[in-house]
Design an enzyme around this catalytic site. Structure first.
Site, PDB file in Angstrom:
ATOM      1  CG  HIS A 121      -0.149  -7.016   1.401  1.00  0.00           C
ATOM      2  ND1 HIS A 121      -0.572  -5.574   1.256  1.00  0.00           N
ATOM      3  CD2 HIS A 121       0.715  -7.154   0.290  1.00  0.00           C
ATOM      4  CE1 HIS A 121      -0.342  -5.208   0.291  1.00  0.00           C
ATOM      5  NE2 HIS A 121       0.490  -5.876  -0.270  1.00  0.00           N
ATOM      6  CG  ASP A 123      -0.980  -3.997   4.760  1.00  0.00           C
ATOM      7  OD1 ASP A 123      -1.096  -4.888   4.240  1.00  0.00           O
ATOM      8  OD2 ASP A 123      -0.098  -3.193   4.723  1.00  0.00           O
ATOM      9  CG  ASP A 156       0.141  -3.590  -3.496  1.00  0.00           C
ATOM     10  OD1 ASP A 156       0.261  -4.486  -2.880  1.00  0.00           O
ATOM     11  OD2 ASP A 156       0.723  -2.530  -3.362  1.00  0.00           O
ATOM     12  CD  GLU A 190       3.960  -5.576   1.288  1.00  0.00           C
ATOM     13  OE1 GLU A 190       4.884  -5.824   0.672  1.00  0.00           O
ATOM     14  OE2 GLU A 190       3.229  -4.557   1.173  1.00  0.00           O
ATOM     15  CD  GLU A 191       1.580  -1.600   0.290  1.00  0.00           C
ATOM     16  OE1 GLU A 191       2.655  -1.314   0.564  1.00  0.00           O
ATOM     17  OE2 GLU A 191       0.907  -2.184  -0.265  1.00  0.00           O
ATOM     18  CG  ASP A 217       4.413 -12.264  -1.158  1.00  0.00           C
ATOM     19  OD1 ASP A 217       3.390 -11.834  -1.153  1.00  0.00           O
ATOM     20  OD2 ASP A 217       5.289 -11.631  -0.284  1.00  0.00           O
TER      21      ASP A 217
END
Ligand SMILES: [Zn+2]
Length: 487
Positions: A121, A123, A156, A190-191, A217
């Site tokens: 992801h 974001d 992340d 995602e967050e 993932d």
């Protein structure tokens, strides 16, 4: 005479038990599959570090559910991706989904093979206000210093997005053509749940009739020194993720003046409910996939843990009670309960008419939201307390550890990271994988990133950074995975 016979019988039973347990312990040896180490061609480390650093500088921050996305920043990141990976741009089909998420399709030559999908992801979470000054290098500087790349997204999860793209670019340059169709899906929210990103990509693939063999993932990582009894680094491939549930408990009583109080106020009622919940936790149990993890790692453990796990038929209660005592192992064997917010009262001399408590639960794969609500209703046992669901998603299903995807991921780890043990695992947090469950046969959550004991606090925390050496290993892993999966 009778006592002598019973005594002899007990001695025989004990001797047999010790014999069986010793046998089980010493015959519990690892049968890990063996693969030859594959040396991947060298990478221009400065160039890959510079590209990730540039991505970190773009503030693609997700704040709260419902907030508008950082549109200009996502556009900027898309431009960077397009220019940094020209071969990917030229050879793969690209869809912009949900305004800011990206889906790349790398068409395979054999349409009879079910496709695979790699995810990441774009974001990141914001920096907690007031902690900006605690960073050794600014959170959005992308500073490259002392062999590390600094900033939000380096753990992340911009590193996944960029490592997958680096791997694809290198493979395209080498003339690689996949037989199996490969998808890369990069979400932008995602967050904050992933509804508009991964959710919409999954809908689009479903509309196109795509059935995936597996998804991979972010999720669990390679850890060392965190699993009791195992010295080697361990790569945990998560087969499932826990569910998430927030309940709000509201106690309502008569208000009034505190000079004539009832026996219990709303606050007293909520306090009682909290105490009951903390004293009546969910029972601990060692089930799949946490049990698969212990069974896989037992041969690599020292005594006495190895003996206990090798004799779970007898010692399971002892093991479960040890694991359930606290910390991360407790979260692996239990649906956890955490009281996170309480609210009530406005004035010294006024009886509050309501009091609330917010309770966050993380659900084991075999526990449903309804199970938790039932448990809480029974434990609280108070008609004056209303229990309502504030937010929740069920735990994921458990993917197969004998599935093709797991085998391919394990093979790739053993070929490119030969010092690492491989084990199934249970992810304690959530990921975007859940959105693909309906179209993927199996979902795995693993990123071959090496974590030390202090690294977990950097994710969503202060001083997020990655070692360039570790980042290069991740790119090489994906590169080999493309060959193994697409091959
Ligand atoms: Zn993430």
């Amino acid at each position: 005479m009778m006592f002598k016979k019973i005594g002899l019988f007990v001695v025989i039973v004990i001797v047999v038990l010790i014999g069986v347990m010793t046998f089980n312990t010493f015959t519990n040896t690892a049968d890990d599959p063996i693969f030859e180490v594959v040396e991947m061609p060298a990478i221009d480390t400065n160039a890959v570090a510079a590209r990730l650093s540039e991505a970190v500088r773009i503030k693609t921050i997700s704040t709260d559910v419902g907030d508008p996305p950082a549109s200009a920043e996502f556009d900027q990141l898309h431009l960077l991706i397009t220019s940094a990976f020209p071969l990917v741009h030229e050879n793969l089909k690209r869809d912009v989904v949900g305004d800011h998420s990206l889906l790349y399709s790398w068409e395979g030559s054999d349409t009879s093979l079910p496709p695979a999908l790699l995810m990441g992801h774009m974001d990141v979470v914001p920096v907690e206000p007031g902690t900006e000054g605690d960073w050794e290098e600014d959170a959005f500087s992308g500073a490259i210093k002392d062999g590390k790349i600094w900033g939000r997204g380096t753990l992340d999860d911009k590193l996944s997005v960029f490592a997958i793209l680096e791997a694809a670019e290198l493979q395209l340059a080498a003339g690689f053509k996949p037989k199996r169709t490969l998808y890369f899906a990069f979400g932008h929210d995602e967050e904050i749940g992933g509804e508009n990103g991964a959710g919409k990509i999954a809908d689009l693939l479903e509309e196109r009739g795509v059935k995936l063999a597996f998804t991979l993932d972010e999720g669990m990582v390679i850890v060392q020194g965190m699993m009791p009894g195992v010295e080697e680094p361990i790569a945990f491939i998560a087969l499932a993720e826990k569910g998430y549930l927030t309940l709000k408990l509201t106690a309502t009583t008569e208000g009034g003046h505190s000079s004539i109080p009832p026996k219990t106020t709303a606050i007293g009622k909520i306090a009682r409910a909290i105490t009951r919940l903390e004293e009546n936790r969910f029972p601990a149990a060692l089930n799949s996939p946490a049990s698969d993890m212990f069974d896989t790692l037992a041969p690599h453990m020292g005594l006495p843990l190895k003996a206990i796990i090798s004799n779970r038929w007898l010692l399971d209660p002892l093991l479960v009670s040890e694991l359930g005592k606290g910390g991360a192992t407790n979260a692996m064997v239990r649906t956890t309960t955490a009281i996170t917010i309480t609210e009530s009262g406005t004035k010294d001399n006024v009886l509050p008419s309501t009091a609330t408590a917010t309770v966050n639960f993380r659900l084991l794969p075999d526990t449903s939201i309804d199970d938790v609500v039932d448990h809480v209703t029974k434990v609280v046992d108070d008609p004056d307390i209303k229990i309502s669901v504030k937010q929740g998603n069920e735990p994921s299903r458990i993917s197969s550890k004998s599935g093709e995807g797991y085998q391919l991921i394990e093979k790739t780890i053993r070929e490119t990271l030969p010092d690492v043990l491989v084990s199934p695992g249970l992810m304690l947090a959530g990921s975007d994988s859940k959105h693909y469950e309906t179209i993927a046969e199996n979902s795995y959550r693993f990123l071959p990133m090496r974590f030390g004991p202090d690294d977990l606090s950097r994710v969503h925390g202060t001083n997020e950074r990655i070692y360039i050496d570790s980042y290069v290993e991740i790119i090489q892993f994906y590169r080999r995975l493309l060959e193994n999966t697409g091959g």
